[in-house]
Design an enzyme around this catalytic site. Structure first.
Site, PDB file in Angstrom:
ATOM      1  N   LYS A  77       0.757  -1.138   0.019  1.00  0.00           N
ATOM      2  CA  LYS A  77      -0.047   0.049   0.023  1.00  0.00           C
ATOM      3  C   LYS A  77       0.970   1.227   0.213  1.00  0.00           C
ATOM      4  CE  LYS A  77      -3.692   2.158   2.705  1.00  0.00           C
ATOM      5  NZ  LYS A  77      -4.624   1.881   3.909  1.00  0.00           N
ATOM      6  N   SER A 152      -9.426   1.824   3.163  1.00  0.00           N
ATOM      7  CA  SER A 152      -8.535   2.755   2.671  1.00  0.00           C
ATOM      8  C   SER A 152      -7.709   1.807   1.660  1.00  0.00           C
ATOM      9  CB  SER A 152      -7.926   3.754   3.162  1.00  0.00           C
ATOM     10  OG  SER A 152      -7.228   3.232   4.108  1.00  0.00           O
ATOM     11  N   SER A 176      -9.391  -0.387   7.468  1.00  0.00           N
ATOM     12  CA  SER A 176      -8.824  -0.273   6.122  1.00  0.00           C
ATOM     13  C   SER A 176      -8.258  -1.683   5.601  1.00  0.00           C
ATOM     14  CB  SER A 176      -7.995   0.806   5.973  1.00  0.00           C
ATOM     15  OG  SER A 176      -8.557   1.914   6.023  1.00  0.00           O
TER      16      SER A 176
HETATM   17  N1  GLN Z   1     -12.682   4.079   7.095  1.00  0.00           N
HETATM   18  C1  GLN Z   1     -12.030   4.161   8.090  1.00  0.00           C
HETATM   19  C2  GLN Z   1     -11.472   5.951   8.183  1.00  0.00           C
HETATM   20  O1  GLN Z   1     -11.822   6.452   7.036  1.00  0.00           O
HETATM   21  C3  GLN Z   1     -10.875   3.538   8.336  1.00  0.00           C
HETATM   22  C4  GLN Z   1      -9.524   3.874   7.502  1.00  0.00           C
HETATM   23  C5  GLN Z   1      -8.250   3.129   7.960  1.00  0.00           C
HETATM   24  O2  GLN Z   1      -8.514   2.038   8.400  1.00  0.00           O
HETATM   25  N2  GLN Z   1      -7.332   3.566   7.524  1.00  0.00           N
HETATM   26  O3  GLN Z   1     -10.953   6.388   8.799  1.00  0.00           O
END
Ligand code: GLN
Length: 489
Positions: A77, A152, A176
């Site tokens: 990532k 994400s 994420s």
């Molecule tokens: N969807 C969550 C957020 O937007 C989780 C994001 C993540 O785990 N990086 O913060």
């Protein structure tokens, strides 16, 4: 034709001379080219990967495999540092920044013999649940390209889903890794907070962030965890707890007659939150299949108990207050002075230069969160929001300790809905946030959690079951998961 099922099977094929690392690299680079429309990769290191594959093949030809991940094709990532390679967090703000060191996880992968194939698309600074916040466009779900990949770490999930690499590393601050794994029908593992070093992981919310793993098999996830976990002098929050042989507990899922090492017949005491399964936002088909699966578990001799968890309604607000506060601080370093995007507007003073660089460089969601975080930390509101949220976090931790005194694991759906259509939720940030209801809890309390691809929705999309165990009980998590995967419908 190159055919991948698991790291172990790949290694057997290598040792029997049925394949080579070069063949693997050629297969995946072609597969990435053929699937460019999915937008999973921001960059592919074809030449470099081939060079490394040749070296690994040469090493294997004279004897042993270089390490437990010999020739394993891994995607990273775009928030995980890889020395000498571009690192942008899918943001314009970082411009063409090059990492000057390896993240500890990257270093460990390389030491174990892995081949890093490329840098994967994600939501900008890992903020989002659909990969629609990337400055480089959304990632498409390979099961239905009109739907989101989840986020994400969308690129990392789709890369595994669509056979563009063997395994990927993502990051999980509030879901994420697990949420896109759920949407893509693969495994997504978030280790306990402090299990894997965060050194070299671009910080979003430092007291929540963990590097996580995407894979098709549980055994692969366990093996990669074994490699990347463990103490690190560069991260003071990483635990000194010893790394267990996680991959040894996995009961082999596929046509393998291997001994079942860790007593797969163990019966578990499982709990689920009544409020979670009764939540109005939960899709009816997900609810029905999850409850039916719980019945099946009972028939197998496990106990599955509904418990009250009245704090469920508070987890999303608590998560967003605390993570935006941490993000507003973490992202203050991007000022356009030392690296990254700097405005070309001339003849302005320093403050205006910061403002213009940041306004131009950051996308809308990142700005929303910086503003929100700055607000909850501001004088006059600090106690009402930040302090309160810290108190709720503390309460959650206490209750969690209590639950794990009585139970081995907590089960829930990973996400209340299957992958939604691209664009469906972009105008409603609150609705997007609320979709994180089942995943943020594990990050708030620091426990390990995994999404297992057990189900198919009536609409044809995959979805998963989330399993959570007590902090640093990755061994129990994987052991139980192995049994749950066997009971796949
Ligand atoms: N969807 C969550 C957020 O937007 C989780 C994001 C993540 O785990 N990086 O913060």
């Amino acid at each position: 034709m190159f055919d991948y099922t698991s790291i172990k099977a790949f290694h057997t094929a290598l040792q029997n001379g049925q394949t080579t690392c070069v063949e693997a690299v050629l297969f995946y680079t072609q597969s990435i080219r053929e699937n460019a429309h999915l937008n999973a990769f921001l960059e592919v290191y074809e030449t470099e990967a081939l060079e490394r594959a040749k070296e690994l093949d040469a090493a294997a030809a004279i004897g042993q495999l270089v390490g437990p991940l010999h020739g394993v094709i891994v995607g990273l990532k775009d928030v995980i540092a890889h020395k000498g390679h571009t690192l942008t967090a899918s943001s314009r703000m970082l411009g063409n920044f090059q990492s000057v060191y390896h993240a500890t996880a990257t270093q460990k992968l390389l030491d174990a013999g892995a081949i890093i194939i490329g840098r994967q698309n994600c939501d900008e600074f890992a903020m989002g649940s659909s990969n629609e916040n990337s400055a480089f466009g959304p990632v498409l779900n390979a099961a239905d390209t009109t739907r989101v990949s989840g986020g994400s770490s969308g690129g990392s999930a789709v890369a595994v889903q669509a056979n563009l690499c063997m395994v990927s590393l993502g990051s999980d601050t509030g879901g994420s890794v697990r949420q896109p794994a759920d949407f893509c029908g693969i495994i997504g593992l978030k280790p306990s907070y402090g299990r894997v070093s965060r050194y070299g992981l671009i910080a979003y919310a430092s007291s929540f962030d963990q590097i996580g793993i995407f894979s098709k098999t549980l055994e692969d996830a366990a093996l990669v965890l074994e490699v990347i976990a463990g103490p690190d002098e560069y991260d003071s929050t990483v635990s000194q707890e010893s790394v267990m042989p996680y991959s040894k507990v996995v009961v082999n899922q596929a046509n393998d007659t291997e001994e079942k090492t860790a007593g797969p017949s163990k019966k578990f005491k499982l709990a689920y939150f009544k409020e979670a399964l009764e939540h109005p936002s939960l899709d009816k088909n997900i609810q029905a299949q999850t409850l039916a699966y719980f019945e099946k578990l009972k028939q197998e001799g496990h106990t599955v108990t509904a418990i009250d968890f009245s704090l469920l309604e508070y987890v999303v607000p608590t998560y967003y207050v605390l993570t935006t506060a941490e993000a507003s601080s973490n992202l203050s370093r991007y000022d356009g002075v030392r690296y990254g995007h700097r405005t070309t507007t001339s003849a302005i003073d320093l403050t205006e230069m910061y403002k213009a660089s940041r306004s131009e460089g950051f996308g809308e969601e990142v700005k929303r969160r910086i503003l929100l975080g700055t607000f909850v930390l501001s004088e006059g509101f600090f106690d009402a929001y930040f302090t309160k949220a810290q108190q709720v976090r503390q309460l959650l931790k206490q209750q969690t300790d209590g639950i794990f005194r009585d139970f081995d694991a907590i089960l829930s759906p990973t996400v209340p809905s299957p992958a939604f259509k691209i664009g469906e939720k972009t105008n409603d940030p609150i609705e997007m946030f609320l979709g994180d209801i089942y995943t943020v809890y594990a990050n708030l309390v620091g426990i390990p959690a995994i999404s297992l691809p057990l189900f198919t929705h009536t609409n044809g999309m995959p979805f998963g079951l989330q399993v959570m165990t007590r902090s640093f009980d990755e061994m129990g998590l994987i052991h139980l998961s192995a049994q749950l995967m066997e009971l796949r419908s």
